[in-house]
Design a protein around this motif. Structure first.
Motif, PDB file in Angstrom:
ATOM      1  N   UNK A   1       0.812 -17.864   0.087  1.00  0.00           N
ATOM      2  CA  UNK A   1       0.400 -16.972   1.320  1.00  0.00           C
ATOM      3  C   UNK A   1       1.202 -14.606   1.569  1.00  0.00           C
ATOM      4  N   UNK A   2       2.268 -15.778   1.433  1.00  0.00           N
ATOM      5  CA  UNK A   2       4.009 -14.394   1.225  1.00  0.00           C
ATOM      6  C   UNK A   2       2.910 -13.578   0.139  1.00  0.00           C
ATOM      7  N   UNK A   3       2.854 -14.324  -1.343  1.00  0.00           N
ATOM      8  CA  UNK A   3       2.464 -13.623  -2.297  1.00  0.00           C
ATOM      9  C   UNK A   3       1.394 -12.923  -2.477  1.00  0.00           C
ATOM     10  N   UNK A   4       0.446 -13.219  -1.920  1.00  0.00           N
ATOM     11  CA  UNK A   4      -0.522 -12.558  -1.458  1.00  0.00           C
ATOM     12  C   UNK A   4      -0.786 -11.416  -1.131  1.00  0.00           C
ATOM     13  N   UNK A   5      -0.263 -11.330   0.093  1.00  0.00           N
ATOM     14  CA  UNK A   5       0.196 -10.824   1.144  1.00  0.00           C
ATOM     15  C   UNK A   5       1.280  -9.287   0.279  1.00  0.00           C
ATOM     16  N   UNK A   6       2.004  -9.824  -0.291  1.00  0.00           N
ATOM     17  CA  UNK A   6       2.578  -9.071  -1.191  1.00  0.00           C
ATOM     18  C   UNK A   6       2.215  -7.999  -2.585  1.00  0.00           C
ATOM     19  N   UNK A   7       1.446  -8.726  -2.821  1.00  0.00           N
ATOM     20  CA  UNK A   7       0.179  -8.693  -4.025  1.00  0.00           C
ATOM     21  C   UNK A   7      -1.016  -7.621  -3.256  1.00  0.00           C
ATOM     22  N   UNK A   8      -1.226  -7.933  -2.179  1.00  0.00           N
ATOM     23  CA  UNK A   8      -2.236  -6.325  -1.686  1.00  0.00           C
ATOM     24  C   UNK A   8      -1.375  -5.342  -1.207  1.00  0.00           C
ATOM     25  N   UNK A   9      -0.631  -5.329  -1.100  1.00  0.00           N
ATOM     26  CA  UNK A   9       0.314  -4.317  -0.382  1.00  0.00           C
ATOM     27  C   UNK A   9       0.777  -3.092  -1.662  1.00  0.00           C
ATOM     28  N   UNK A  10       1.315  -3.920  -2.771  1.00  0.00           N
ATOM     29  CA  UNK A  10       0.955  -2.853  -3.935  1.00  0.00           C
ATOM     30  C   UNK A  10      -0.250  -2.930  -4.238  1.00  0.00           C
ATOM     31  N   UNK A  11      -1.053  -3.398  -3.610  1.00  0.00           N
ATOM     32  CA  UNK A  11      -2.755  -2.956  -4.197  1.00  0.00           C
ATOM     33  C   UNK A  11      -2.756  -1.376  -3.662  1.00  0.00           C
ATOM     34  N   UNK A  12      -2.307  -1.143  -1.987  1.00  0.00           N
ATOM     35  CA  UNK A  12      -2.353  -0.598  -1.108  1.00  0.00           C
ATOM     36  C   UNK A  12      -2.326   0.734  -2.015  1.00  0.00           C
ATOM     37  N   UNK A  13      -0.497   0.225  -2.140  1.00  0.00           N
ATOM     38  CA  UNK A  13       0.730   1.907  -2.698  1.00  0.00           C
ATOM     39  C   UNK A  13      -0.094   2.257  -4.338  1.00  0.00           C
ATOM     40  N   UNK A  14      -0.786   1.870  -4.580  1.00  0.00           N
ATOM     41  CA  UNK A  14      -1.376   1.915  -5.896  1.00  0.00           C
ATOM     42  C   UNK A  14      -2.884   3.025  -5.451  1.00  0.00           C
ATOM     43  N   UNK A  15      -3.535   1.970  -4.407  1.00  0.00           N
ATOM     44  CA  UNK A  15      -4.306   3.157  -4.426  1.00  0.00           C
ATOM     45  C   UNK A  15      -4.041   4.286  -3.194  1.00  0.00           C
ATOM     46  N   UNK A  16      -2.714   3.881  -2.340  1.00  0.00           N
ATOM     47  CA  UNK A  16      -2.467   5.614  -2.032  1.00  0.00           C
ATOM     48  C   UNK A  16      -1.787   6.775  -3.035  1.00  0.00           C
ATOM     49  N   UNK A  17      -1.385   5.987  -4.532  1.00  0.00           N
ATOM     50  CA  UNK A  17      -0.722   6.668  -5.081  1.00  0.00           C
ATOM     51  C   UNK A  17      -1.847   7.421  -5.696  1.00  0.00           C
TER      52      UNK A  17
END
Length: 266
Positions: A237-253
């Motif tokens: 679950x922690x890995x999945x949450x971190x992966x989603x946070x990285x995607x959010x940062x990439x989409x924002x950039x």
């Protein structure tokens, strides 16, 4: 100008664009001074006294312009292959044209509606050919290029209305320019869904086992070999949450990069 030139020099074959380019070249290059231009203008264009003696020089004169007279003789068959345009249709077309001209004159340039594409057909060509002579009166009374542009745009609006095409309301162009672009809306939707999923996963990691939360978590791990009952599910679950946070940062950039590029382009 092209029609007038063809009357003066019928032996010279020149296109409208070529004639306009030559006139612009003469005016910009200063080949002739003002006195010479005025002398040439007097030679080419009859004086006001001659025009007065010849007849009424008002824009509504039908003797001077056979195209206007042809438009007034009803019914009119524009082409042997086209449908006949009867008198009541011509009167209605003239009324629509006058209404469109009045509306366009009072509408700012940035608020003009976007004109739709009109399909080519015999009937559509007949309508356009019937409207062309009606424009002669308005174009001759035009005082400057802006008014000429307004008249031509009004004619295009009238043609669209006669064909039954849908036109956006006035001010639609300004509204569209302030709307959210489609690419930005897609990125914002992805970010919103990812944040909602992070919230559900975090809630499940904290011990929330409600059916809605469980259903979302199973969908998040669908297509993988991860089971919710395995011992290291918290780490997954922690890995999945971190992966989603990285995607959010990439989409924002990506959103920022596209916005900066779009602003530079504009």
């Amino acid at each position: 100008m092209h029609c007038f030139f063809a009357e003066l020099e019928p032996s010279i074959d020149v296109t409208e664009q070529n004639l306009a380019d030559r006139v612009r070249y003469i005016m910009r290059s200063k080949i002739f001074d003002d006195a010479e231009l005025e002398r040439l203008r007097r030679q080419g264009i009859p004086s006001s006294n001659e025009s007065t003696m010849a007849g009424d020089a008002a824009p509504h004169s039908t003797d001077k312009h056979p195209h206007v007279k042809a438009a007034m003789n009803l019914p009119v068959v524009v082409d042997s292959n086209d449908d006949e345009i009867v008198s009541h249709e011509l009167k209605q077309m003239r009324s629509i044209l006058e209404e469109a001209i009045l509306e366009t004159r009072s509408t700012p340039l940035e608020n003009r509606p976007r004109l739709p594409r009109i399909p080519l057909s015999k009937r559509n060509r007949a309508v356009v050919r019937a409207l062309n002579p009606m424009l002669v009166t308005y174009l001759e009374a035009s005082r400057d290029l802006c008014e000429t542009d307004s008249i031509l745009f009004a004619a295009a609006v009238a043609v669209s209305r006669i064909f039954g095409a849908k036109l956006p309301m006035a001010g639609r162009a300004t509204t569209q320019s302030n709307a959210i672009p489609a690419w930005r809306k897609r990125i914002e939707d992805r970010i919103a869904k990812a944040r909602a999923l992070i919230g559900r996963l975090t809630s499940f990691r904290s011990g929330n086992n409600r059916p809605r939360i469980m259903r979302t978590v199973r969908m998040a791990f669908a297509g993988t070999n991860i089971s919710l009952s395995q011992p290291d599910i918290t780490q997954k679950l922690t890995e999945r949450i971190d992966d989603l946070k990285q995607k959010i940062a990439a989409w924002g950039e990506a959103d920022s990069m596209i916005f900066r590029g779009s602003r530079r382009f504009n």
